[in-house]
Write an enzyme that holds these catalytic residues in place. Structure first.
Site, PDB file in Angstrom:
ATOM      1  N   HIS A 118       0.800  -1.042   0.136  1.00  0.00           N
ATOM      2  CA  HIS A 118      -0.011  -0.086  -0.048  1.00  0.00           C
ATOM      3  C   HIS A 118       1.076   1.331  -0.073  1.00  0.00           C
ATOM      4  O   HIS A 118       1.931   1.306   0.640  1.00  0.00           O
ATOM      5  CB  HIS A 118      -0.935  -0.156   1.105  1.00  0.00           C
ATOM      6  CG  HIS A 118      -2.001   1.161   1.238  1.00  0.00           C
ATOM      7  ND1 HIS A 118      -1.586   2.254   1.433  1.00  0.00           N
ATOM      8  CD2 HIS A 118      -3.316   0.857   0.972  1.00  0.00           C
ATOM      9  CE1 HIS A 118      -2.746   2.801   1.247  1.00  0.00           C
ATOM     10  NE2 HIS A 118      -3.906   2.147   1.238  1.00  0.00           N
ATOM     11  N   CYS A 143      -3.632   2.787  -4.514  1.00  0.00           N
ATOM     12  CA  CYS A 143      -4.706   3.534  -3.519  1.00  0.00           C
ATOM     13  C   CYS A 143      -4.809   5.018  -4.126  1.00  0.00           C
ATOM     14  O   CYS A 143      -3.883   5.902  -3.877  1.00  0.00           O
ATOM     15  CB  CYS A 143      -4.255   3.653  -2.278  1.00  0.00           C
ATOM     16  SG  CYS A 143      -5.350   4.304  -1.023  1.00  0.00           S
ATOM     17  N   HIS A 177      -7.628   0.539  -4.613  1.00  0.00           N
ATOM     18  CA  HIS A 177      -8.403   1.263  -3.928  1.00  0.00           C
ATOM     19  C   HIS A 177      -8.686   2.536  -4.280  1.00  0.00           C
ATOM     20  O   HIS A 177      -8.171   3.103  -4.661  1.00  0.00           O
ATOM     21  CB  HIS A 177      -7.631   1.510  -2.397  1.00  0.00           C
ATOM     22  CG  HIS A 177      -7.237   0.592  -1.393  1.00  0.00           C
ATOM     23  ND1 HIS A 177      -6.611   0.662  -0.275  1.00  0.00           N
ATOM     24  CD2 HIS A 177      -7.607  -0.796  -1.580  1.00  0.00           C
ATOM     25  CE1 HIS A 177      -6.474  -0.613   0.416  1.00  0.00           C
ATOM     26  NE2 HIS A 177      -6.883  -1.477  -0.401  1.00  0.00           N
ATOM     27  N   ASP A 182     -12.712   2.523  -1.551  1.00  0.00           N
ATOM     28  CA  ASP A 182     -12.115   3.118  -0.216  1.00  0.00           C
ATOM     29  C   ASP A 182     -12.966   3.926   0.376  1.00  0.00           C
ATOM     30  O   ASP A 182     -14.041   4.159   0.368  1.00  0.00           O
ATOM     31  CB  ASP A 182     -10.905   3.601  -0.689  1.00  0.00           C
ATOM     32  CG  ASP A 182      -9.917   3.436   0.389  1.00  0.00           C
ATOM     33  OD1 ASP A 182      -9.948   3.038   1.708  1.00  0.00           O
ATOM     34  OD2 ASP A 182      -8.566   4.125   0.176  1.00  0.00           O
ATOM     35  N   HIS A 183     -12.271   4.672   1.673  1.00  0.00           N
ATOM     36  CA  HIS A 183     -13.159   5.393   2.602  1.00  0.00           C
ATOM     37  C   HIS A 183     -14.229   6.151   2.125  1.00  0.00           C
ATOM     38  O   HIS A 183     -14.184   6.680   0.835  1.00  0.00           O
ATOM     39  CB  HIS A 183     -12.152   6.537   3.069  1.00  0.00           C
ATOM     40  CG  HIS A 183     -10.891   6.066   3.686  1.00  0.00           C
ATOM     41  ND1 HIS A 183      -9.806   7.054   3.969  1.00  0.00           N
ATOM     42  CD2 HIS A 183     -10.376   5.039   4.005  1.00  0.00           C
ATOM     43  CE1 HIS A 183      -8.981   6.435   4.715  1.00  0.00           C
ATOM     44  NE2 HIS A 183      -9.096   5.173   4.532  1.00  0.00           N
ATOM     45  N   TYR A 185     -14.955   4.158   7.226  1.00  0.00           N
ATOM     46  CA  TYR A 185     -15.421   2.796   7.040  1.00  0.00           C
ATOM     47  C   TYR A 185     -17.120   2.572   7.293  1.00  0.00           C
ATOM     48  O   TYR A 185     -17.258   1.620   7.691  1.00  0.00           O
ATOM     49  CB  TYR A 185     -14.431   1.684   7.502  1.00  0.00           C
ATOM     50  CG  TYR A 185     -13.236   1.644   6.858  1.00  0.00           C
ATOM     51  CD1 TYR A 185     -13.204   1.021   5.713  1.00  0.00           C
ATOM     52  CD2 TYR A 185     -12.222   2.427   7.330  1.00  0.00           C
ATOM     53  CE1 TYR A 185     -12.022   1.076   4.895  1.00  0.00           C
ATOM     54  CE2 TYR A 185     -10.802   2.370   6.552  1.00  0.00           C
ATOM     55  CZ  TYR A 185     -10.818   1.816   5.405  1.00  0.00           C
ATOM     56  OH  TYR A 185      -9.683   1.651   4.709  1.00  0.00           O
TER      57      TYR A 185
HETATM   58  C1  DNO Z   1      -6.817   2.854   5.246  1.00  0.00           C
HETATM   59  C2  DNO Z   1      -6.297   1.751   4.807  1.00  0.00           C
HETATM   60  C3  DNO Z   1      -4.780   1.291   5.157  1.00  0.00           C
HETATM   61  C4  DNO Z   1      -4.340   0.335   4.706  1.00  0.00           C
HETATM   62  C5  DNO Z   1      -2.856   0.105   5.242  1.00  0.00           C
HETATM   63  C6  DNO Z   1      -2.450  -1.513   4.558  1.00  0.00           C
HETATM   64  O1  DNO Z   1      -7.944   3.113   5.420  1.00  0.00           O
HETATM   65  O2  DNO Z   1      -6.064   2.186   3.299  1.00  0.00           O
HETATM   66  O3  DNO Z   1      -4.776   1.388   6.600  1.00  0.00           O
HETATM   67  O4  DNO Z   1      -5.125  -0.798   5.225  1.00  0.00           O
HETATM   68  O5  DNO Z   1      -2.046   0.817   5.275  1.00  0.00           O
HETATM   69  O6  DNO Z   1      -1.399  -1.917   4.939  1.00  0.00           O
END
Ligand code: DNO
Length: 345
Positions: free
Chosen positions: A198, A236, A263, A308-309, A322
């Site tokens: 990531h 991401c 992501h 993602d978020h 989340y």
């Molecule tokens: C946040 C995530 C990160 C991710 C880590 C992977 O929301 O994208 O916490 O899980 O960095 O190790």
């Protein structure tokens, strides 16, 4: 693409049946949370997640994260033993059908924000980052509002770590990452697991700590450390995109064959090193979500994707970034993007 959704286990207010009802959802992204970083996950604990997912009609093929213990990152005396434990986790996950493992190599802090409830004009709230605000915070004095990471620290632990890292340069971190990969990637290959690092979030150094997975130049260096498909990326968009220097459409195309996990989230950049998270569609923020997905689809990307978020909308409360609602809207948008782009290829 295989659409997935992050699930934090039985304590997550978002249930497996909620996840299952999101159109085109194929699986969950989860982890065993009952072991500390560096410990070996019991086979039963891995099987328990798999069984729950499958009973809900979902696959469990992606783990996020198997956390890398700090001692591996700073290169302490137990690093080799901890790397051996890490390898054993990869073997065990592969044996239970896990195909992709997301991890990061950020010293001490995972993702970092200066504000967890940034109020948006539409009444929703979301995570925000402002470098000026962050500079007034001192993590060792615990003034920092710590978000919901996989691991958290006591003040004493944090002080000890900050002290150790004061001598760890970027080059040293690269060296330790290389040592980690040379041990783990051959095991991952054998176990049928793709490792997916990531990027650092945000993609620049913080509090004097080095951060290296930040940009195209460093992606090039990372991928060459061990030149194997199993040594891949979690792309991401919200993390990399916080830096205007990163051309995400170009990077998506360039690295498509090494991107195992995508992501997707959008951010609105309001100033240099100042941004907040917004709804997923291109129009809502600064990132070209359409362009990124198009570049990937045209390059033959067929990996795992998750929204993602999300923002907190409709009065939802829960784990920052989340919640269910906005991530589910994001998932529906992602499905539409892929369908539209795939059909006009
Ligand atoms: C946040 C995530 C990160 C991710 C880590 C992977 O929301 O994208 O916490 O899980 O960095 O190790």
């Amino acid at each position: 693409m295989k659409l997935t959704f992050r699930w934090y286990g039985d304590d997550d207010p978002v249930t497996l049946s909620h996840i299952r009802q999101i159109p085109r959802m194929s699986g969950i992204v989860s982890a065993v949370y009952s072991f500390k970083p560096g410990e070996i996950w019991s086979v039963e604990s891995i099987q328990a997640i798999k069984q729950k997912a499958e009973e809900a009609g979902l696959a469990f093929e992606v783990v996020e994260s198997v956390p890398v213990p700090e001692e591996i990152k700073y290169g302490g005396p137990n690093a080799d033993r901890l790397i051996a434990n890490y390898c054993e986790n990869i073997r065990r996950l592969g044996a239970e059908g896990v195909k992709c493992v997301c991890y990061n190599f950020m010293p001490v802090f995972d993702w970092l924000r200066s504000e967890l409830e940034h109020k948006n004009a539409d009444g929703s709230h979301s995570l925000a980052y402002d470098e000026v605000a962050l500079q007034t915070m001192d993590p060792t004095k615990s003034e920092l509002s710590l978000p919901g990471w996989d691991e958290s620290y006591t003040k004493a632990e944090l002080n000890r770590l900050m002290d150790i890292y004061s001598t760890v340069t970027e080059e040293k971190l690269w060296e330790n990452l290389s040592r980690f990969l040379h041990a783990v990637i051959p095991v991952a290959e054998e176990a049928g697991v793709n490792m997916a690092i990531h990027p650092d979030d945000p993609p620049w150094g913080l509090f004097g700590l080095p951060r290296i997975i930040t940009c195209e130049k460093h992606y090039d260096r990372f991928l060459k450390l061990v030149d194997s498909p199993a040594n891949g990326l979690t792309f991401c968009t919200g993390s990399l995109g916080a830096s205007r220097d990163n051309d995400l459409v170009h990077m998506a195309r360039k690295y498509a064959d090494r991107i195992h996990f995508l992501h997707l989230r959008n951010i609105l950049i309001t100033d240099d090193r100042q941004f907040h998270e917004v709804a997923h569609p291109t129009e809502c923020g600064s990132l070209d979500m359409y362009g990124i997905v198009k570049a990937l689809v045209e390059s033959g990307f067929d990996g795992y994707v998750r929204p993602d978020h999300g923002r907190m909308i409709w009065g939802e409360t829960g784990r920052y970034g989340y919640g269910l609602y906005d991530r589910a809207l994001g998932a529906a948008y992602i499905v539409g993007l892929f369908e539209g782009i795939e059909k006009t290829l």
